[in-house]
Design an enzyme around this catalytic site. Structure first.
Site, PDB file in Angstrom:
ATOM      1  N   ASP A 133       0.850  -1.088   0.184  1.00 33.57           N
ATOM      2  CA  ASP A 133       0.271   0.050  -0.038  1.00 33.57           C
ATOM      3  C   ASP A 133       0.914   1.280  -0.069  1.00 33.57           C
ATOM      4  O   ASP A 133       0.507   2.260  -0.691  1.00 33.57           O
ATOM      5  CB  ASP A 133      -0.881   0.021   1.237  1.00 33.57           C
ATOM      6  CG  ASP A 133      -1.977  -0.884   1.029  1.00 33.57           C
ATOM      7  OD1 ASP A 133      -2.196  -1.539   0.028  1.00 33.57           O
ATOM      8  OD2 ASP A 133      -2.768  -1.464   2.215  1.00 33.57           O
ATOM      9  N   GLU A 166      -2.550  -2.218  -9.241  1.00 32.27           N
ATOM     10  CA  GLU A 166      -1.356  -1.541  -9.353  1.00 32.27           C
ATOM     11  C   GLU A 166      -0.861  -0.703 -10.565  1.00 32.27           C
ATOM     12  O   GLU A 166      -0.069  -0.495 -11.033  1.00 32.27           O
ATOM     13  CB  GLU A 166       0.029  -2.551  -9.188  1.00 32.27           C
ATOM     14  CG  GLU A 166      -0.149  -3.555 -10.303  1.00 32.27           C
ATOM     15  CD  GLU A 166      -0.898  -4.834 -10.258  1.00 32.27           C
ATOM     16  OE1 GLU A 166      -0.573  -5.848 -10.967  1.00 32.27           O
ATOM     17  OE2 GLU A 166      -1.612  -4.847  -9.600  1.00 32.27           O
TER      18      GLU A 166
END
Length: 690
Positions: free
Chosen positions: A572, A599
């Protein structure tokens, strides 16, 4: 039984009476229309029932009638439209061409069960003649005996007093002829002096001025003793003024009418009464209103008017009442206008500016301001956070004080509580003002103020601010109506301010919700929803402008391995750092960086060709590498890297966002197949590696 049938049942007996009778509902529709009115007006019952009476008689919707009828519909006492003030409520022409003169009584009738009992019988039995006080008293007494239902009808009883009125007019004509006979019997001034004692006794007992004015000599030759009581002068003083009587005592604006009025006597016939209203100065300096009635009293041998006999009645109280009512009506009208203006907007700045502009124009002051206290100002606080002058409206002779503060000392020692309790400060002359804080007076003096009126703006128990009007050039005695206006305006302003502030809070909440709905919770850049909206928006704009639109799709290489190696919290944090790096690489305000999914990131570049998009993609790749985020599980580098696909096109009306996304996605897919950590461009026909 419907409403018409019920009305006919209750009022059908009134078809036989010689007076006109009708019943109105609160919406002015007619429920009953008797035969007498059918005969008078020629309008049949079947034609007018359940219709708005204003269709046939529009004047009944005028305020002077509608206001009084509204009281009837609310269950108020009976009202009378006398023939002297209202010639006719229901205009109707007689066979000889004359218009009927009517005396009308309107009475409350309960609806829907018509519980008016003795009221109807008394209304039928009464002889509705002019001056019949006993009848009117019976109607009022009967009305008071009614219950107080939720809704009422209006019962109109209309009496034709045409013949009575003409008899009265004949009587007045007889009276005028009597005056003419008196004039003929007293042609000369000598005859008047011979009976002076008798006439003087009568004249002095009359509660109005009686005078004889000589048109040729331009002076009063006689005036009764009432002049002392009404104007404070003796009869001798009036006669000694001679031709200076009017220039010395008459109000300047009325003086010019004297010559025009006297000129009318040259064509006046004997017995013609000429009337006028004017102002005369009392000995005390006060202006008194008089209404005069004058006739030719004596003529020259050539038949020209020489003297006029007149009576003048003091009508000052009536004039003051009329003026007070006019001012009150004007105040209410303008108050309605001001209130409507300040409530038309939910923008707080616009509300405040409208208020000061309107109140300054209405009161004719030099300056109007609203002072707003700071959010921490409180009557129980020892530390007072002062606000400032939020808005102002000013005349050219005043300097601006916008943004000025009120010193702390002006609100201590109970002064803040004084405003908190809703008290008003009215200062007619600051140089002689007593019982006011010196600090306050000094502040007003520094602002160039000579007279000041302050009204608190309260929201519940909280003092929001002050509404002030000021005179800078002259002193001013603030009138009660002006103070009442300011109080009412402050109350309305408090409501408008509260609404505007609530609207501002709602706007801020909506904007926050919009930001939350359009941003990614992890990276705080635009989310997929915002990406889709913005891409479609730019496609439409650039299709119209025929300009290029570029899209970059980029993906963190081997990010799953990164998560497996370093954990999801580190993953994260990596996404957040990469998002910031991409954001810093994008320079123009119109460019949008969004998290496309997982992502994967997307960059929309309006007005950017393929070459320009490539430069941005390279800058993004460099900035991500400069982060030096370790990634030992990567197969291409020991740090985090990106693969990117770049697509560009010039939008047309038939191109959808999917086509541009598909091009960039193909380029990204190719970049991954070629080994990652690289950029692949996609034009409309080919893919090329960078």
């Amino acid at each position: 039984m419907n409403e018409i049938q019920a009305a006919q049942k209750e009022f059908g007996i009134l078809d036989r009476v010689p007076e006109g009778v009708c019943v109105l509902r609160e919406d002015f529709s007619v429920l009953f229309w008797n035969r007498c009115l059918e005969d008078w007006t020629g309008i049949s019952r079947s034609e007018i029932l359940l219709k708005d009476i204003g269709i046939y008689f529009p004047h009944l919707h005028q305020p002077k009638y509608a206001h009084r009828l509204k009281q009837i519909f609310e269950g108020g006492p009976p009202t009378i439209f006398s023939s002297q003030l209202h010639k006719s409520i229901i205009p109707a022409q007689m066979a000889d061409g004359r218009w009927r003169i009517q005396h009308t009584t309107v009475t409350t009738v309960p609806a829907p069960d018509f519980r008016f009992g003795s009221l109807l019988s008394r209304a039928c039995e009464c002889d509705f003649r002019l001056g019949n006080a006993a009848c009117e008293s019976d109607i009022v007494e009967s009305h008071q005996q009614l219950n107080n239902p939720k809704s009422f009808y209006a019962l109109f009883v209309i009496e034709d007093v045409t013949d009575l009125t003409y008899r009265i007019q004949d009587y007045r004509a007889m009276r005028d002829r009597a005056l003419e006979e008196i004039k003929e019997r007293t042609k000369v001034e000598e005859a008047l002096r011979e009976s002076q004692h008798f006439i003087q006794t009568i004249a002095d007992a009359t509660p109005c001025l009686i005078y004889i004015y000589d048109l040729i000599e331009k002076r009063n030759i006689y005036i009764n003793r009432q002049v002392d009581l009404l104007l404070g002068y003796t009869a001798e003083e009036i006669q000694q003024m001679g031709s200076q009587l009017f220039p010395d005592l008459m109000y300047p604006e009325d003086l010019w009418q004297v010559s025009a009025h006297q000129e009318k006597f040259t064509i006046a016939q004997d017995g013609d009464i000429l009337e006028r209203e004017y102002r005369i100065k009392h000995r005390s300096g006060e202006w008194c209103w008089f209404h005069s009635r004058e006739i030719v009293f004596a003529r020259t041998a050539e038949g020209l008017p020489k003297q006029i006999l007149g009576t003048a009645q003091d009508i000052s109280k009536r004039k003051w009442t009329e003026e007070a009512m006019r001012l009150q009506t004007e105040r209410e009208r303008l108050m309605g206008v001001i209130t409507q203006h300040i409530r038309q907007s939910l923008n707080l700045s616009e509300v405040l500016n409208t208020a000061v502009t309107q109140v300054r124009q209405f009161l004719g002051t030099d300056r109007a301001i609203i002072f707003r206290f700071g959010p921490n100002t409180h009557k129980d606080s020892n530390i007072v956070k002062i606000g400032n002058v939020a808005v102002e409206s000013l005349a050219s002779n005043c300097t601006s004080i916008l943004g000025a503060n009120i010193p702390d000392c002006c609100l201590r020692d109970g002064n803040f509580s004084y405003y908190q309790q809703g008290n008003i400060r009215a200062i007619e002359d600051i140089s002689t003002a007593a019982n006011f804080p010196n600090c306050h007076i000094e502040l007003l003096r520094n602002w160039g103020v000579k007279a000041n009126l302050e009204v608190p703006i309260l929201q519940g128990e909280q003092l929001w601010g002050l509404l002030m009007v000021q005179q800078c050039g002259t002193l001013r005695a603030w009138q009660p109506l002006e103070i009442e206006l300011m109080k009412h305006l402050a109350n309305q302003l408090a409501i408008a301010i509260q609404q505007a502030e609530l609207y501002q809070q709602l706007q801020a909440a909506n904007e926050q919700l919009q930001r939350l709905a359009s941003s990614d919770g992890l990276t705080h850049i635009a989310n997929r929803r915002r990406f889709d909206e913005y891409l479609l928006q730019q496609l439409l704009i650039l299709a119209r402008d025929k300009q290029p639109l570029s899209l970059i799709l980029c993906d963190i290489d081997f990010f799953k391995s990164y998560n497996d190696t370093y954990g999801h919290q580190a993953g994260d944090e990596c996404l957040r750092l990469v998002a910031k790096a991409i954001q810093r690489a994008v320079k123009r305000p119109a460019d949008l960086v969004a998290r496309y999914g997982g992502e994967e990131f997307a960059v929309i570049l309006p007005n950017t060709d393929l070459k320009g998009a490539l430069r941005v993609a390279k800058e993004i790749q460099i900035r991500v590498k400069d982060l030096q985020i370790p990634h030992f599980a990567s197969e291409v580098s020991d740090c985090i890297t990106l693969s990117a696909g770049v697509a560009c096109l010039i939008p047309t009306a038939d191109i959808s966002p999917k086509e541009l996304i598909a091009g960039a996605d193909r380029a990204l897919y190719q970049a991954k197949n070629l080994g990652r950590d690289r950029i692949v461009m996609c034009s409309e026909s080919c893919l090329s590696q960078v």
